[in-house]
Design a protein around this motif. Sequence first.
Motif, PDB file in Angstrom:
ATOM      1  N   PRO A  60       0.913  -0.809  -0.390  1.00 28.86           N
ATOM      2  CA  PRO A  60      -0.181   0.042  -0.706  1.00 28.86           C
ATOM      3  C   PRO A  60       0.921   1.599  -0.168  1.00 28.86           C
ATOM      4  O   PRO A  60       2.182   1.258   0.015  1.00 28.86           O
ATOM      5  CB  PRO A  60      -1.348  -0.183   1.325  1.00 28.86           C
ATOM      6  CG  PRO A  60      -0.010  -0.718   1.992  1.00 28.86           C
ATOM      7  CD  PRO A  60       0.610  -1.998   1.380  1.00 28.86           C
ATOM      8  N   THR A  61       0.765   2.309  -0.219  1.00 25.11           N
ATOM      9  CA  THR A  61       0.942   3.843  -0.793  1.00 25.11           C
ATOM     10  C   THR A  61       0.947   4.048   0.756  1.00 25.11           C
ATOM     11  O   THR A  61      -0.493   4.608   1.172  1.00 25.11           O
ATOM     12  CB  THR A  61       0.624   3.721  -1.800  1.00 25.11           C
ATOM     13  OG1 THR A  61       0.250   3.554  -3.101  1.00 25.11           O
ATOM     14  CG2 THR A  61       1.475   5.441  -1.820  1.00 25.11           C
ATOM     15  N   PHE A  62       1.384   4.908   1.438  1.00 27.39           N
ATOM     16  CA  PHE A  62       1.507   5.580   2.636  1.00 27.39           C
ATOM     17  C   PHE A  62       1.050   6.809   2.479  1.00 27.39           C
ATOM     18  O   PHE A  62       1.519   7.866   1.673  1.00 27.39           O
ATOM     19  CB  PHE A  62       2.882   5.823   3.583  1.00 27.39           C
ATOM     20  CG  PHE A  62       2.361   6.602   4.427  1.00 27.39           C
ATOM     21  CD1 PHE A  62       1.980   5.552   5.810  1.00 27.39           C
ATOM     22  CD2 PHE A  62       2.699   7.689   4.928  1.00 27.39           C
ATOM     23  CE1 PHE A  62       2.175   6.837   6.855  1.00 27.39           C
ATOM     24  CE2 PHE A  62       2.809   8.635   5.599  1.00 27.39           C
ATOM     25  CZ  PHE A  62       2.147   7.927   6.899  1.00 27.39           C
ATOM     26  N   VAL A  63      -0.168   7.541   3.137  1.00 27.99           N
ATOM     27  CA  VAL A  63      -1.073   8.921   2.842  1.00 27.99           C
ATOM     28  C   VAL A  63      -0.732   8.962   4.177  1.00 27.99           C
ATOM     29  O   VAL A  63      -1.028   9.398   5.422  1.00 27.99           O
ATOM     30  CB  VAL A  63      -2.148   9.486   2.181  1.00 27.99           C
ATOM     31  CG1 VAL A  63      -3.176  10.398   2.528  1.00 27.99           C
ATOM     32  CG2 VAL A  63      -2.390   8.474   1.214  1.00 27.99           C
ATOM     33  N   GLY A  64      -0.138  10.454   4.589  1.00 27.29           N
ATOM     34  CA  GLY A  64      -0.131  11.381   5.108  1.00 27.29           C
ATOM     35  C   GLY A  64      -0.868  12.415   6.332  1.00 27.29           C
ATOM     36  O   GLY A  64      -0.523  13.261   5.185  1.00 27.29           O
ATOM     37  N   ASN A  70      -8.493  12.623  12.529  1.00 23.70           N
ATOM     38  CA  ASN A  70      -8.193  12.417  10.156  1.00 23.70           C
ATOM     39  C   ASN A  70      -7.639  10.854   9.899  1.00 23.70           C
ATOM     40  O   ASN A  70      -8.850  10.064   9.261  1.00 23.70           O
ATOM     41  CB  ASN A  70      -8.137  13.773  10.014  1.00 23.70           C
ATOM     42  CG  ASN A  70      -7.695  13.132   8.063  1.00 23.70           C
ATOM     43  OD1 ASN A  70      -8.884  12.659   7.184  1.00 23.70           O
ATOM     44  ND2 ASN A  70      -6.631  12.756   7.357  1.00 23.70           N
ATOM     45  N   ALA A  71      -6.057  10.587  10.294  1.00 19.88           N
ATOM     46  CA  ALA A  71      -5.914   9.621   9.867  1.00 19.88           C
ATOM     47  C   ALA A  71      -6.389   8.936  11.156  1.00 19.88           C
ATOM     48  O   ALA A  71      -7.183   7.462  10.337  1.00 19.88           O
ATOM     49  CB  ALA A  71      -4.203   9.791  10.446  1.00 19.88           C
ATOM     50  N   ILE A 104      -2.948   4.993   5.380  1.00 21.23           N
ATOM     51  CA  ILE A 104      -2.891   6.798   6.310  1.00 21.23           C
ATOM     52  C   ILE A 104      -2.134   6.464   7.829  1.00 21.23           C
ATOM     53  O   ILE A 104      -2.368   5.508   8.084  1.00 21.23           O
ATOM     54  CB  ILE A 104      -4.172   6.859   6.541  1.00 21.23           C
ATOM     55  CG1 ILE A 104      -4.155   8.670   6.493  1.00 21.23           C
ATOM     56  CG2 ILE A 104      -5.346   6.522   7.323  1.00 21.23           C
ATOM     57  CD1 ILE A 104      -5.307   9.135   6.232  1.00 21.23           C
ATOM     58  N   GLY A 105      -1.362   7.193   7.945  1.00 19.17           N
ATOM     59  CA  GLY A 105      -1.350   7.704   9.340  1.00 19.17           C
ATOM     60  C   GLY A 105      -0.237   8.562   9.283  1.00 19.17           C
ATOM     61  O   GLY A 105      -1.158  10.183   8.846  1.00 19.17           O
ATOM     62  N   CYS A 174       5.126   4.220  -4.131  1.00 21.57           N
ATOM     63  CA  CYS A 174       5.219   6.147  -3.764  1.00 21.57           C
ATOM     64  C   CYS A 174       4.087   6.304  -2.061  1.00 21.57           C
ATOM     65  O   CYS A 174       4.166   5.888  -2.069  1.00 21.57           O
ATOM     66  CB  CYS A 174       4.187   5.995  -5.222  1.00 21.57           C
ATOM     67  SG  CYS A 174       2.913   5.198  -4.865  1.00 21.57           S
ATOM     68  N   ARG A 175       4.441   7.743  -2.142  1.00 11.35           N
ATOM     69  CA  ARG A 175       4.288   8.669  -0.846  1.00 11.35           C
ATOM     70  C   ARG A 175       3.493   9.932  -1.096  1.00 11.35           C
ATOM     71  O   ARG A 175       4.157  10.506  -1.813  1.00 11.35           O
ATOM     72  CB  ARG A 175       5.817   7.643   0.064  1.00 11.35           C
ATOM     73  CG  ARG A 175       4.837   8.562   1.164  1.00 11.35           C
ATOM     74  CD  ARG A 175       6.514   8.587   2.384  1.00 11.35           C
ATOM     75  NE  ARG A 175       6.430   9.095   3.592  1.00 11.35           N
ATOM     76  CZ  ARG A 175       6.623   9.950   4.198  1.00 11.35           C
ATOM     77  NH1 ARG A 175       7.815  10.018   3.796  1.00 11.35           N
ATOM     78  NH2 ARG A 175       6.502  10.596   5.418  1.00 11.35           N
ATOM     79  N   VAL A 176       2.372   9.923  -0.618  1.00 11.91           N
ATOM     80  CA  VAL A 176       1.848  10.966  -0.858  1.00 11.91           C
ATOM     81  C   VAL A 176       1.786  11.782   0.822  1.00 11.91           C
ATOM     82  O   VAL A 176       1.694  10.797   2.351  1.00 11.91           O
ATOM     83  CB  VAL A 176       0.539  10.601  -1.040  1.00 11.91           C
ATOM     84  CG1 VAL A 176      -0.720  11.988  -0.430  1.00 11.91           C
ATOM     85  CG2 VAL A 176       0.071  10.303  -2.458  1.00 11.91           C
TER      86      VAL A 176
END
Length: 182
Positions: A60-64, A70-71, A104-105, A174-176
């Motif tokens: 999975p791609t990390f969304v910070g 919210n996380a 998400i984190g 990839c990372r957002v």
Amino acid sequence: MCIRASLTYNGGAIAHTAKLMHLIVDSSMESEAIATGKAGEIVAYAREVFRGLGVPPAGPTFVGSDNKANALVASGIAVPARSRHCLRRYLTFLQRVASKGVEIGHVRDEENPSDFLTKWVPKAKVETSMRFATNSDNVVRAPTVVFTVKPVDGQRATKPHRRVPRASPPRTSCRVVGPQTG
């Protein structure tokens, strides 16, 4: 309210955005949900591009998010009792989490490289954020060309010799970072 996001691949930014949100929302949590949803859209698009290029993302791609609540809600761990009115905005993102496309984190403000896109931050933070976004700490320099002169049948000629630096293999994730509102 602004939405800001930075998508990185192999340590460098491949997409970034800072957009004004043209909606009237009831709470800051709803604006966070909108920003998280937009980050999920960017990630889904990028993952499809990588799949099309023959580089499927491994995991999975990390969304910070700099908003811990919210996380927690976007990951499906917490359900807010007083904010049920905006839970519908999280539905698509929760589906992406369930399909293992994103995770998400929480990202603390000090470590959030996208803050400089929408608000005033100290010069040191701008410089750190720019180094992160451009991956300038790990830049691969262009090949060095050295010309030597050697006599050929009584004439002089130049012959290029190239020394090419070895590059490390790219990381396939990839990372957002920073789908927050400011």
